[in-house]
Design a protein around this motif. Structure first.
Motif, PDB file in Angstrom:
ATOM      1  N   ASP A 208       0.822  -1.210   0.000  1.00  0.00           N
ATOM      2  CA  ASP A 208       0.000   0.000   0.000  1.00  0.00           C
ATOM      3  C   ASP A 208       0.856   1.261   0.000  1.00  0.00           C
ATOM      4  OD1 ASP A 208       0.916  -0.456   2.553  1.00  0.00           O
ATOM      5  OD2 ASP A 208      -0.951   0.083   3.568  1.00  0.00           O
ATOM      6  N   ILE A 209       2.056   1.187   0.585  1.00  0.00           N
ATOM      7  CA  ILE A 209       3.008   2.302   0.545  1.00  0.00           C
ATOM      8  C   ILE A 209       4.305   1.743  -0.030  1.00  0.00           C
ATOM      9  CG2 ILE A 209       4.256   4.044   1.870  1.00  0.00           C
ATOM     10  CD1 ILE A 209       2.040   3.900   3.969  1.00  0.00           C
ATOM     11  N   SER A 210       4.663   2.201  -1.201  1.00  0.00           N
ATOM     12  CA  SER A 210       5.815   1.611  -1.889  1.00  0.00           C
ATOM     13  C   SER A 210       7.117   2.226  -1.397  1.00  0.00           C
ATOM     14  CB  SER A 210       5.685   1.806  -3.402  1.00  0.00           C
ATOM     15  OG  SER A 210       5.680   3.182  -3.738  1.00  0.00           O
ATOM     16  N   GLN A 211       8.206   1.498  -1.661  1.00  0.00           N
ATOM     17  CA  GLN A 211       9.539   1.971  -1.325  1.00  0.00           C
ATOM     18  C   GLN A 211      10.337   2.202  -2.602  1.00  0.00           C
ATOM     19  OE1 GLN A 211      11.255  -0.056   2.356  1.00  0.00           O
ATOM     20  NE2 GLN A 211       9.870  -1.642   1.597  1.00  0.00           N
ATOM     21  N   ARG A 212      11.425   2.921  -2.464  1.00  0.00           N
ATOM     22  CA  ARG A 212      12.264   3.222  -3.623  1.00  0.00           C
ATOM     23  C   ARG A 212      12.813   1.931  -4.239  1.00  0.00           C
ATOM     24  NH1 ARG A 212      14.862   8.158  -4.599  1.00  0.00           N
ATOM     25  NH2 ARG A 212      14.951   8.718  -2.376  1.00  0.00           N
ATOM     26  N   ALA A 213      12.744   1.841  -5.546  1.00  0.00           N
ATOM     27  CA  ALA A 213      13.298   0.696  -6.264  1.00  0.00           C
ATOM     28  C   ALA A 213      14.756   0.981  -6.619  1.00  0.00           C
ATOM     29  CB  ALA A 213      12.492   0.420  -7.531  1.00  0.00           C
ATOM     30  N   PHE A 214      15.617  -0.005  -6.438  1.00  0.00           N
ATOM     31  CA  PHE A 214      17.031   0.132  -6.756  1.00  0.00           C
ATOM     32  C   PHE A 214      17.405  -0.802  -7.901  1.00  0.00           C
ATOM     33  CE2 PHE A 214      16.779   1.672  -2.383  1.00  0.00           C
ATOM     34  CZ  PHE A 214      17.500   2.854  -2.466  1.00  0.00           C
ATOM     35  N   VAL A 215      18.603  -0.629  -8.418  1.00  0.00           N
ATOM     36  CA  VAL A 215      19.069  -1.380  -9.581  1.00  0.00           C
ATOM     37  C   VAL A 215      19.544  -2.771  -9.165  1.00  0.00           C
ATOM     38  CG1 VAL A 215      20.876  -1.436 -11.352  1.00  0.00           C
ATOM     39  CG2 VAL A 215      19.672   0.701 -10.853  1.00  0.00           C
ATOM     40  N   GLU A 216      19.185  -3.770  -9.944  1.00  0.00           N
ATOM     41  CA  GLU A 216      19.677  -5.140  -9.810  1.00  0.00           C
ATOM     42  C   GLU A 216      19.597  -5.668  -8.377  1.00  0.00           C
ATOM     43  OE1 GLU A 216      23.577  -5.277 -11.471  1.00  0.00           O
ATOM     44  OE2 GLU A 216      22.915  -4.712 -13.482  1.00  0.00           O
ATOM     45  N   PRO A 217      18.407  -5.676  -7.776  1.00  0.00           N
ATOM     46  CA  PRO A 217      18.271  -6.165  -6.394  1.00  0.00           C
ATOM     47  C   PRO A 217      18.557  -7.658  -6.303  1.00  0.00           C
ATOM     48  CG  PRO A 217      16.115  -5.817  -7.380  1.00  0.00           C
ATOM     49  CD  PRO A 217      17.115  -5.275  -8.347  1.00  0.00           C
ATOM     50  N   GLU A 218      19.262  -8.057  -5.241  1.00  0.00           N
ATOM     51  CA  GLU A 218      19.631  -9.460  -5.064  1.00  0.00           C
ATOM     52  C   GLU A 218      19.207 -10.031  -3.713  1.00  0.00           C
ATOM     53  OE1 GLU A 218      23.825  -9.716  -5.644  1.00  0.00           O
ATOM     54  OE2 GLU A 218      23.733  -9.271  -7.807  1.00  0.00           O
ATOM     55  N   LEU A 219      18.580  -9.210  -2.871  1.00  0.00           N
ATOM     56  CA  LEU A 219      18.236  -9.659  -1.526  1.00  0.00           C
ATOM     57  C   LEU A 219      16.961 -10.503  -1.564  1.00  0.00           C
ATOM     58  CD1 LEU A 219      18.700  -9.580   1.552  1.00  0.00           C
ATOM     59  CD2 LEU A 219      17.364  -7.452   1.605  1.00  0.00           C
ATOM     60  N   ALA A 220      17.026 -11.712  -1.038  1.00  0.00           N
ATOM     61  CA  ALA A 220      15.846 -12.576  -0.979  1.00  0.00           C
ATOM     62  C   ALA A 220      14.835 -11.999   0.003  1.00  0.00           C
ATOM     63  CB  ALA A 220      16.247 -13.979  -0.554  1.00  0.00           C
ATOM     64  N   ASP A 221      13.582 -11.990  -0.397  1.00  0.00           N
ATOM     65  CA  ASP A 221      12.493 -11.486   0.441  1.00  0.00           C
ATOM     66  C   ASP A 221      11.357 -12.493   0.329  1.00  0.00           C
ATOM     67  OD1 ASP A 221      10.891  -9.971   2.042  1.00  0.00           O
ATOM     68  OD2 ASP A 221      10.612  -8.337   0.613  1.00  0.00           O
ATOM     69  N   THR A 222      11.445 -13.561   1.123  1.00  0.00           N
ATOM     70  CA  THR A 222      10.571 -14.710   0.926  1.00  0.00           C
ATOM     71  C   THR A 222       9.377 -14.753   1.857  1.00  0.00           C
ATOM     72  OG1 THR A 222      11.976 -16.014   2.409  1.00  0.00           O
ATOM     73  CG2 THR A 222      12.465 -16.124   0.047  1.00  0.00           C
ATOM     74  N   SER A 223       9.216 -13.736   2.717  1.00  0.00           N
ATOM     75  CA  SER A 223       8.095 -13.759   3.647  1.00  0.00           C
ATOM     76  C   SER A 223       6.778 -13.548   2.900  1.00  0.00           C
ATOM     77  CB  SER A 223       8.256 -12.663   4.708  1.00  0.00           C
ATOM     78  OG  SER A 223       7.112 -12.590   5.513  1.00  0.00           O
ATOM     79  N   PHE A 224       5.810 -14.400   3.198  1.00  0.00           N
ATOM     80  CA  PHE A 224       4.493 -14.273   2.577  1.00  0.00           C
ATOM     81  C   PHE A 224       3.447 -13.779   3.578  1.00  0.00           C
ATOM     82  CE2 PHE A 224       6.746 -17.454   0.062  1.00  0.00           C
ATOM     83  CZ  PHE A 224       6.632 -16.903  -1.192  1.00  0.00           C
ATOM     84  N   GLU A 225       3.927 -13.329   4.733  1.00  0.00           N
ATOM     85  CA  GLU A 225       3.005 -12.807   5.733  1.00  0.00           C
ATOM     86  C   GLU A 225       2.476 -11.434   5.307  1.00  0.00           C
ATOM     87  OE1 GLU A 225       4.130 -13.076   9.845  1.00  0.00           O
ATOM     88  OE2 GLU A 225       5.824 -14.349   9.370  1.00  0.00           O
ATOM     89  N   ILE A 226       1.372 -11.059   5.927  1.00  0.00           N
ATOM     90  CA  ILE A 226       0.876  -9.689   5.745  1.00  0.00           C
ATOM     91  C   ILE A 226       1.864  -8.747   6.406  1.00  0.00           C
ATOM     92  CG2 ILE A 226      -0.972  -8.088   6.335  1.00  0.00           C
ATOM     93  CD1 ILE A 226      -2.892 -10.469   6.293  1.00  0.00           C
ATOM     94  N   ASP A 227       2.281  -7.740   5.675  1.00  0.00           N
ATOM     95  CA  ASP A 227       3.281  -6.802   6.180  1.00  0.00           C
ATOM     96  C   ASP A 227       2.655  -5.916   7.256  1.00  0.00           C
ATOM     97  OD1 ASP A 227       5.176  -4.770   6.578  1.00  0.00           O
ATOM     98  OD2 ASP A 227       5.872  -4.888   4.522  1.00  0.00           O
ATOM     99  N   GLY A 228       3.224  -5.976   8.459  1.00  0.00           N
ATOM    100  CA  GLY A 228       2.706  -5.175   9.579  1.00  0.00           C
ATOM    101  C   GLY A 228       3.439  -3.871   9.775  1.00  0.00           C
TER     102      GLY A 228
END
Length: 349
Positions: A208-228
């Motif tokens: 609902d509130i986006s963050q800045r996008a960076f070039v060639e991201p490589e960090l795994a973000d595997t959480s499927f929970e609702i973001d609190g």
């Protein structure tokens, strides 16, 4: 009276802690000068981002965060810090003079000093666990000593805030100069500055509130929970250079407090670099009662998530000036950025 004087080693140790502060695109746009009982902080205009940060506001916020980190580091080492802001009207890059005196550290100083080592900008999805309101208030209160406020964004105001973050991302996606600047400072591997690819996840269009996008991201973000995540907007009554510098101090105080309370955090400024979007946040979120200077995202990481790799920093010797310089601006500085800050300072004098 305590006649002790801090040694050069103590000054260098405290600067080494100060430069752990967050900065826009991890540009680390600061320089430090050491003397017998004081430290001078200068902006490094050669590291300003004209497309990302056209007014230099994010640069001043970054330097303000480093200034607060330095104050915490001095306190941990047993020294108080008296700050004179913008001490030299002839030098727009001379942001602060910090004079030290002997003083025993308080418990809060020790907690914040420990947080400097552990704090990282974590842009990954946080877990569903909500931040208790009393903790949000505890964090927000740390803005007050710096003449700032930190407004917790309630659910009804997340929609207009989200609109500005998506609008900023949409504009930047078609801004060639911005994209070239972003490519220069992100997607890094093995450098001492810039945003490492290993520390940035892929954009999440559904947030609902986006963050800045960076070039060639490589960090795994595997959480499927609702973001609190919870969001705070830091605002100031005035909108001059000193207010921006102190807002950076407030941001540092909030981030370190959140870290000491076991929370993940990230500083956000993308929509604030676009005048009409910043104006919209001032009206929609702060109800025209304060000028927005920065946004902070807070939350808890899922227990199963691996810690972030360290974010690089330049060696201390590269940011400390050991010789006193006579000129009023740093070598390689941009006269246009100095003129812009002069105009803004005159506007709010």
């Amino acid at each position: 009276m305590d006649q002790r004087q801090p040694t050069a080693e103590i000054f260098e140790d405290t600067v080494a802690m100060a430069v752990r502060a967050p900065s826009v695109h991890n540009t680390q746009p600061w320089r430090w000068r050491l003397s017998d009982r004081s430290v001078d902080l200068f902006a490094d205009p050669a590291r300003r981002l004209p497309s990302t940060d056209p007014t230099g506001r994010a640069l001043l916020l970054s330097c303000g965060a480093a200034l607060h980190h330095l104050r915490v580091a001095l306190a941990v080492h047993g020294w108080s810090a008296a700050v004179e802001y913008l001490p030299d009207p002839a030098d727009q890059d001379h942001l602060a003079r910090i004079t030290v005196g002997a003083e025993s550290p308080a418990r809060d100083d020790i907690d914040l000093g420990a947080a400097i080592v552990h704090r990282k900008s974590d842009r990954r999805r946080y877990c569903h666990r909500r931040v208790p309101y009393n903790r949000l208030r505890q964090v927000a209160e740390h803005a007050v000593p710096f003449g700032a406020v930190a407004r917790v964004v309630p659910p009804p105001l997340r929609t207009p805030l989200g609109h500005t973050t998506r609008a900023a991302a949409g504009r930047h996606a078609h801004d060639r100069a911005y994209l070239e600047e972003l490519a220069k400072w992100s997607g890094r591997h093995g450098t001492a500055d810039g945003v490492p690819a290993a520390n940035t996840p892929r954009p999440r269009p559904g947030d609902d509130i986006s963050q800045r996008a960076f070039v060639e991201p490589e960090l795994a973000d595997t959480s499927f929970e609702i973001d609190g995540s919870e969001w705070l907007v830091i605002g100031t009554a005035e909108d001059d250079c000193c207010s921006e510098l102190r807002a950076g101090e407030a941001a540092s105080a909030l981030l370190l407090t959140a870290t000491s309370l076991g929370m993940a955090s990230c500083l956000q400024t993308e929509p604030l670099g676009i005048a009409e979007l910043r104006s919209a946040i001032r009206t929609d979120v702060l109800h025209d009662c304060a000028h927005p200077q920065a946004m902070i995202r807070l939350g808890f990481m899922p227990a199963s998530v691996a810690p972030l790799p360290p974010t690089p920093r330049r060696p201390v010797h590269e940011v400390i000036d050991t010789a006193v310089r006579a000129e009023s601006a740093l070598p390689g500085g941009h006269p246009s950025s100095n003129r812009a800050r002069q105009e803004r300072r005159r506007s709010y004098a």
